[in-house]
Design an enzyme around this catalytic site. Structure first.
Site, short mmCIF file in Angstrom:
data_model
loop_
_atom_site.label_atom_id
_atom_site.label_comp_id
_atom_site.label_asym_id
_atom_site.label_seq_id
_atom_site.Cartn_x
_atom_site.Cartn_y
_atom_site.Cartn_z
CG HIS A 93 -0.48 0.47 2.38
ND1 HIS A 93 -0.10 -0.58 3.55
CD2 HIS A 93 0.06 1.45 3.16
CE1 HIS A 93 0.44 -0.20 4.55
NE2 HIS A 93 0.44 0.96 4.37
CG ASN A 143 6.36 4.37 11.91
OD1 ASN A 143 5.85 5.07 12.66
ND2 ASN A 143 7.59 4.02 12.09
CB SER A 144 3.26 1.73 6.03
OG SER A 144 2.03 1.93 6.73
CG ASP A 203 0.11 -3.96 2.76
OD1 ASP A 203 0.23 -3.35 1.76
OD2 ASP A 203 0.42 -3.42 3.91
#
Length: 494
Positions: free
Chosen positions: A134, A234-235, A164
């Site tokens: 994402h 942070n992803s 993801d």
């Protein structure tokens, strides 16, 4: 209490407040043990993460995503106002957010505009980088910034939305790669650390403990739950154990507000590596399927059929002509093992089958009418996700209730059912976006929750808020897109 489960993506123009905490060592008192009682470990201090930061920090990168948009012919003053907006709130100015030259001096052209920011980490010294799918979704360009401030344009190797996970490549050598840890050794209560770019603040370190393992929040992922502070940006960053090994990819949070509220989730690194290996070899991920609809086995059912303890996956239905049908599985069967691997709960089955190579001849152990039997089954391939699937009959949209011409938005009201589904008390649906709103990234289907830090519950409330604003200044908008909440900044049209 209902919560919204959200993957975090960041508009690089988010309003934030930061509190800086100095490192300290806290000595806790030693509590005497009562005579005759069982002794317990005595906690004498908090861990020191400095060596881990020095060890793993050089392997963590910042990933900026850009998208192509036609430059308008506006004036340079709007860009100066945007820069003032960032300065006023103490926000780091995202690279490219403010052009170096006034727009009126440029000819209209296709130029890359900032879209979002995330994190990633180096898998190999030659420039392979892992992140979240994402983070890179929908980007026209990817820019990777190393801790030493070197920047590279990245090439997308492949993505897998179901887990993801994404892999990108930069043309570099001699990079510091992470060490991959063993998730099976990870224990609940163990200290872990995260490094990433929350709200665009690069190389930010947060720490906490493992709160739980094997959380069932996705069909193919048993997530690691932690209390490590994870926020938008942070992803894609690494979750690191005290041995300096990566054990997960920080991916999602459990939140009502879109911000960190004490619960975060990471993709187990073994699952991510399995996916990345396929992405690197073929650019896509293949998964197995057998064609059953399954459910959990309740305690009452287990006892009533003689299974004893509730375990396995209850077969609710079998697809015609599927591998399961050909193998002789029947509704009411309870799948206890697949290729010798125990099925403790129903969600174990999709993961085990999904990780089985299509075409593989497998053995399924089922419990049927008081006894166990083994069936032979040939695993088929799970159909890849398609973004262009057509809906059978699109629902009629409620008529738009208002148009905010200064922002370029066409708005519609949310029904009570839609608010309940989104787990929000108020908000306004975007039925159309053009001009300033479209340039800020808003689009049909988004739900605006707040404008200029003011919650809006209807189109009229939004119009009233906008009417009170200084039309010469940018305005921040908090909106929901599916499960995600994010900010954007709109420059009102003149």
């Amino acid at each position: 209490m209902n919560f919204a489960f959200s993957r975090q993506r960041l508009s690089t123009r988010a309003v934030l407040s930061a509190t800086l905490m100095g490192a300290c060592t806290l000595m806790l008192p030693v509590i005497p043990v009562v005579a005759g009682a069982q002794s317990a470990p005595v906690v004498r201090g908090l861990p020191d993460f400095t060596e881990l930061v020095e060890q793993v920090g050089p392997s963590v990168v910042n990933i900026r995503t850009l998208e192509r948009a036609s430059a308008d012919s506006g004036t340079g003053s709007a860009d100066e106002q945007m820069l003032e907006f960032f300065k006023r709130f103490g926000i780091p100015v995202p690279p490219g957010a403010v052009p170096k030259t006034p727009r009126q001096d440029r000819a209209p052209s296709e130029e890359a505009q900032p879209r979002g920011v995330g994190s990633g980490f180096v898998l190999s010294a030659d420039g392979l980088i892992m992140t979240n799918a994402h983070v890179v979704e929908g980007a026209d360009e990817l820019v990777v910034t190393l801790p030493d401030k070197r920047e590279y344009k990245a090439r997308l190797v492949g993505t897998d939305k179901r887990t993801d996970v994404a892999v990108v490549k930069i043309e570099a050598s001699g990079l510091s790669a992470v060490r991959i840890g063993d998730v099976n050794r990870l224990k609940v209560g163990e200290w872990v650390m995260a490094i990433g770019s929350p709200f665009g603040l690069e190389n930010t370190v947060t720490a906490g403990i493992v709160s739980a393992k094997k959380r069932d929040t996705g069909d193919f992922l048993p997530f690691i739950q932690t209390d490590v502070a994870i926020n938008p940006g942070n992803s894609g960053g690494p979750l690191i154990n005290m041995r300096g090994e990566v054990v997960g990819i920080n991916s999602q949070i459990y939140s009502r507000s879109g911000g960190f509220q004490g619960i975060s989730f990471a993709i187990p690194i073994d699952e991510a590596v399995r996916v990345s290996d396929q992405l690197r070899s073929s650019g896509r991920v293949t998964r197995g399927r057998i064609g059953v609809q399954i459910g959990q086995v309740s305690k009452d059912v287990a006892e009533s059929i003689g299974l004893g303890q509730p375990r396995g996956a209850l077969v609710n239905g079998v697809e015609p002509t599927s591998p399961a049908a050909k193998a002789g599985l029947e509704p009411g069967d309870i799948i206890l093992k697949f290729d010798g691997r125990e099925i403790e709960k129903s969600t174990d089955l999709p993961r085990i089958v999904g990780n089985t190579r299509p075409g593989n001849r497998s053995t399924v152990t089922v419990f049927r009418r008081g006894s166990q039997r083994d069936l032979s089954i040939t695993v088929a391939e799970l159909e890849p996700e398609r973004a262009d699937r057509k809906a059978a009959a699109p629902e009629a949209k409620p008529p738009a209730s208002g148009v905010v011409t200064s922002l370029g938005l066409t708005l519609g009201e949310l029904t009570a059912a839609q608010k309940k589904e989104l787990n929000i008390k108020s908000g306004v649906r975007v039925d159309g976006a053009e001009g300033a709103a479209a340039k800020a990234g808003l689009r049909e289907g988004d739900v605006i929750v707040a404008v200029a830090n003011t919650e809006v519950g209807s189109a009229k409330e939004l119009e009233a808020v906008v009417a009170r604003l200084d039309k010469s200044r940018p305005v921040n908008v908090l909106f929901r897109r599916g499960e995600w909440a994010q900010y954007t900044v709109i420059r009102p049209s003149r």
